[in-house]
Design a protein around this motif. Structure first.
Motif, PDB file in Angstrom:
ATOM      1  N   MET A   1      -7.346   1.905   0.678  1.00  0.00           N
ATOM      2  CA  MET A   1      -7.104   0.966  -0.338  1.00  0.00           C
ATOM      3  C   MET A   1      -6.114  -0.120   0.435  1.00  0.00           C
ATOM      4  SD  MET A   1      -5.792   1.502  -4.586  1.00  0.00           S
ATOM      5  CE  MET A   1      -7.410   1.736  -5.259  1.00  0.00           C
ATOM      6  N   THR A   2      -6.236  -1.419   0.043  1.00  0.00           N
ATOM      7  CA  THR A   2      -5.372  -2.460   0.804  1.00  0.00           C
ATOM      8  C   THR A   2      -4.385  -2.585  -0.317  1.00  0.00           C
ATOM      9  OG1 THR A   2      -6.358  -4.296  -0.522  1.00  0.00           O
ATOM     10  CG2 THR A   2      -7.359  -3.770   1.407  1.00  0.00           C
ATOM     11  N   ASP A   3      -3.310  -3.292   0.052  1.00  0.00           N
ATOM     12  CA  ASP A   3      -2.141  -3.375  -0.611  1.00  0.00           C
ATOM     13  C   ASP A   3      -2.338  -4.618  -2.003  1.00  0.00           C
ATOM     14  OD1 ASP A   3      -0.435  -2.201   1.106  1.00  0.00           O
ATOM     15  OD2 ASP A   3       0.405  -3.891   1.919  1.00  0.00           O
ATOM     16  N   ILE A   4      -3.445  -5.217  -1.654  1.00  0.00           N
ATOM     17  CA  ILE A   4      -3.629  -6.193  -2.786  1.00  0.00           C
ATOM     18  C   ILE A   4      -4.505  -5.247  -3.947  1.00  0.00           C
ATOM     19  CG2 ILE A   4      -5.195  -7.952  -3.475  1.00  0.00           C
ATOM     20  CD1 ILE A   4      -4.378  -9.467  -0.982  1.00  0.00           C
ATOM     21  N   GLN A   5      -5.397  -4.367  -3.425  1.00  0.00           N
ATOM     22  CA  GLN A   5      -6.201  -3.639  -4.273  1.00  0.00           C
ATOM     23  C   GLN A   5      -5.277  -2.604  -4.996  1.00  0.00           C
ATOM     24  OE1 GLN A   5      -8.609  -1.992  -1.356  1.00  0.00           O
ATOM     25  NE2 GLN A   5     -10.716  -3.108  -2.334  1.00  0.00           N
ATOM     26  N   THR A   6      -4.195  -2.119  -4.287  1.00  0.00           N
ATOM     27  CA  THR A   6      -3.103  -1.285  -4.901  1.00  0.00           C
ATOM     28  C   THR A   6      -2.384  -1.897  -6.005  1.00  0.00           C
ATOM     29  OG1 THR A   6      -2.892   0.242  -2.899  1.00  0.00           O
ATOM     30  CG2 THR A   6      -1.123   0.190  -4.294  1.00  0.00           C
ATOM     31  N   ALA A   7      -1.954  -3.009  -5.631  1.00  0.00           N
ATOM     32  CA  ALA A   7      -1.166  -3.861  -6.598  1.00  0.00           C
ATOM     33  C   ALA A   7      -2.275  -4.296  -7.833  1.00  0.00           C
ATOM     34  CB  ALA A   7      -0.672  -5.450  -5.947  1.00  0.00           C
ATOM     35  N   SER A   8      -3.299  -4.515  -7.524  1.00  0.00           N
ATOM     36  CA  SER A   8      -4.282  -4.935  -8.618  1.00  0.00           C
ATOM     37  C   SER A   8      -4.496  -3.784  -9.606  1.00  0.00           C
ATOM     38  CB  SER A   8      -5.628  -5.582  -8.276  1.00  0.00           C
ATOM     39  OG  SER A   8      -5.436  -6.680  -7.413  1.00  0.00           O
ATOM     40  N   ALA A   9      -4.380  -2.529  -9.114  1.00  0.00           N
ATOM     41  CA  ALA A   9      -4.546  -1.233  -9.728  1.00  0.00           C
ATOM     42  C   ALA A   9      -3.471  -0.718 -10.601  1.00  0.00           C
ATOM     43  CB  ALA A   9      -4.812  -0.150  -8.811  1.00  0.00           C
ATOM     44  N   VAL A  10      -2.281  -1.183 -10.084  1.00  0.00           N
ATOM     45  CA  VAL A  10      -1.006  -1.114 -10.727  1.00  0.00           C
ATOM     46  C   VAL A  10      -0.874  -2.053 -11.802  1.00  0.00           C
ATOM     47  CG1 VAL A  10       1.551  -1.081 -10.447  1.00  0.00           C
ATOM     48  CG2 VAL A  10       0.238  -0.028  -8.746  1.00  0.00           C
ATOM     49  N   HIS A  11      -1.331  -3.129 -11.811  1.00  0.00           N
ATOM     50  CA  HIS A  11      -0.992  -4.205 -12.526  1.00  0.00           C
ATOM     51  C   HIS A  11      -2.180  -3.676 -13.742  1.00  0.00           C
ATOM     52  CE1 HIS A  11      -0.165  -8.180 -14.251  1.00  0.00           C
ATOM     53  NE2 HIS A  11      -1.715  -8.490 -14.520  1.00  0.00           N
ATOM     54  N   ALA A  12      -3.417  -3.614 -13.462  1.00  0.00           N
ATOM     55  CA  ALA A  12      -4.341  -3.165 -14.524  1.00  0.00           C
ATOM     56  C   ALA A  12      -3.907  -2.005 -15.284  1.00  0.00           C
ATOM     57  CB  ALA A  12      -5.490  -2.869 -13.685  1.00  0.00           C
ATOM     58  N   ALA A  13      -3.099  -1.097 -14.807  1.00  0.00           N
ATOM     59  CA  ALA A  13      -2.606   0.259 -15.408  1.00  0.00           C
ATOM     60  C   ALA A  13      -1.463   0.094 -16.159  1.00  0.00           C
ATOM     61  CB  ALA A  13      -2.615   1.316 -14.636  1.00  0.00           C
ATOM     62  N   THR A  14      -0.704  -1.385 -15.961  1.00  0.00           N
ATOM     63  CA  THR A  14       0.555  -1.285 -16.641  1.00  0.00           C
ATOM     64  C   THR A  14       0.298  -1.965 -17.917  1.00  0.00           C
ATOM     65  OG1 THR A  14       1.577  -1.386 -14.356  1.00  0.00           O
ATOM     66  CG2 THR A  14       2.701  -2.497 -16.234  1.00  0.00           C
ATOM     67  N   LEU A  15       1.086  -1.815 -18.955  1.00  0.00           N
ATOM     68  CA  LEU A  15       1.078  -2.555 -20.159  1.00  0.00           C
ATOM     69  C   LEU A  15       2.034  -3.774 -20.083  1.00  0.00           C
ATOM     70  CD1 LEU A  15       0.377  -3.051 -23.142  1.00  0.00           C
ATOM     71  CD2 LEU A  15       2.376  -1.572 -23.713  1.00  0.00           C
ATOM     72  N   THR A  16       1.427  -5.006 -19.747  1.00  0.00           N
ATOM     73  CA  THR A  16       1.974  -6.161 -19.517  1.00  0.00           C
ATOM     74  C   THR A  16       2.655  -6.852 -20.637  1.00  0.00           C
ATOM     75  OG1 THR A  16       0.167  -7.174 -18.833  1.00  0.00           O
ATOM     76  CG2 THR A  16       1.428  -6.503 -17.134  1.00  0.00           C
ATOM     77  N   LEU A  17       3.880  -7.376 -20.723  1.00  0.00           N
ATOM     78  CA  LEU A  17       4.450  -7.921 -21.935  1.00  0.00           C
ATOM     79  C   LEU A  17       5.311  -9.133 -21.543  1.00  0.00           C
ATOM     80  CD1 LEU A  17       5.364  -8.042 -24.995  1.00  0.00           C
ATOM     81  CD2 LEU A  17       7.152  -6.267 -24.199  1.00  0.00           C
ATOM     82  N   ASP A  18       4.666 -10.447 -22.073  1.00  0.00           N
ATOM     83  CA  ASP A  18       5.762 -11.565 -21.863  1.00  0.00           C
ATOM     84  C   ASP A  18       6.637 -11.477 -23.116  1.00  0.00           C
ATOM     85  OD1 ASP A  18       7.017 -14.086 -22.183  1.00  0.00           O
ATOM     86  OD2 ASP A  18       5.154 -15.026 -21.251  1.00  0.00           O
ATOM     87  N   THR A  19       7.783 -11.495 -23.098  1.00  0.00           N
ATOM     88  CA  THR A  19       8.968 -10.980 -23.966  1.00  0.00           C
ATOM     89  C   THR A  19       9.584 -12.079 -24.801  1.00  0.00           C
ATOM     90  OG1 THR A  19      10.589 -10.997 -22.379  1.00  0.00           O
ATOM     91  CG2 THR A  19       9.750  -8.769 -22.839  1.00  0.00           C
ATOM     92  N   HIS A  20       9.076 -13.365 -24.670  1.00  0.00           N
ATOM     93  CA  HIS A  20       9.474 -14.692 -25.358  1.00  0.00           C
ATOM     94  C   HIS A  20       8.577 -15.663 -25.243  1.00  0.00           C
ATOM     95  CE1 HIS A  20      12.986 -16.579 -27.596  1.00  0.00           C
ATOM     96  NE2 HIS A  20      12.382 -17.751 -27.078  1.00  0.00           N
TER      97      HIS A  20
END
Length: 138
Positions: A1-20
Motif C-alpha cells: 500500500m502506498t503512502d497516499i493509499q494509507t492516508a486515504s484509508a485513514v481519512h476514510a475511517a476517521t470521523l472528520t469534523l469541521d468545528t466551526h
C-alpha cells in the motif's frame, strides 16, 4: 500500500469534523447545493467531511433588555435556518458523541448547532440554551 493509499484509508475511517462554520446572515445560502461558501454538503461529500458545526454568530450590541431580546430573536432565526437545511436525506442534527459515532461508515452527515457570543443570553442564564426549546428531541 502506498503512502497516499494509507492516508486515504485513514481519512476514510476517521470521523472528520469541521468545528466551526459561521453562517452568513440574513442571506444564508442553502448548503444542500453547491455554494460559494467553503463548506456545503456537496463539498463535504467530495472531501470526506462527515460532520460540521454550523454557528449562529451574534454580533455584540447594546447591553440592554431590548438589545438582548433582539439578539435572542436573531439567534432563534439563525438556528431555525440551520435546522431547515440540516436534516433530511443523509443529513441529521446531532448533539451527542454517540450520534456522531453512529455516522461512521453510514455515508451520512452530522450537523451540530452552535451559538457564538453569549449576547442573546443577556443577564438571564436560563437563556444559555438558545434554541433548545425548538431543537429536535433526542
Amino acid at each position: 500500500m502506498t503512502d497516499i493509499q494509507t492516508a486515504s484509508a485513514v481519512h476514510a475511517a476517521t470521523l472528520t469534523l469541521d468545528t466551526h462554520v459561521d453562517i452568513p446572515w440574513p442571506q444564508t445560502p442553502d448548503p444542500r447545493g453547491e455554494t460559494a461558501r467553503c463548506v456545503d454538503f456537496p463539498k463535504m461529500r467530495a472531501g470526506g467531511l462527515r460532520a460540521v458545526v454550523f454557528a449562529a454568530y451574534l454580533p455584540q450590541g447594546p447591553r440592554t433588555p431590548e438589545g438582548h431580546a433582539a439578539a435572542a430573536e436573531r439567534c432563534e432565526a439563525m438556528l431555525r435556518a440551520i435546522r431547515a437545511t440540516a436534516s433530511g436525506e443523509d443529513r441529521r442534527i446531532v448533539s451527542r458523541a454517540a450520534e456522531l459515532e453512529a455516522l461512521r461508515g453510514s455515508g451520512g452527515f452530522g450537523v451540530l448547532l452552535a451559538v457564538e457570543n453569549g449576547y442573546a443570553m443577556g443577564e438571564d442564564l436560563s437563556r444559555r440554551r438558545c434554541g433548545a426549546a425548538s431543537a429536535p428531541a433526542t
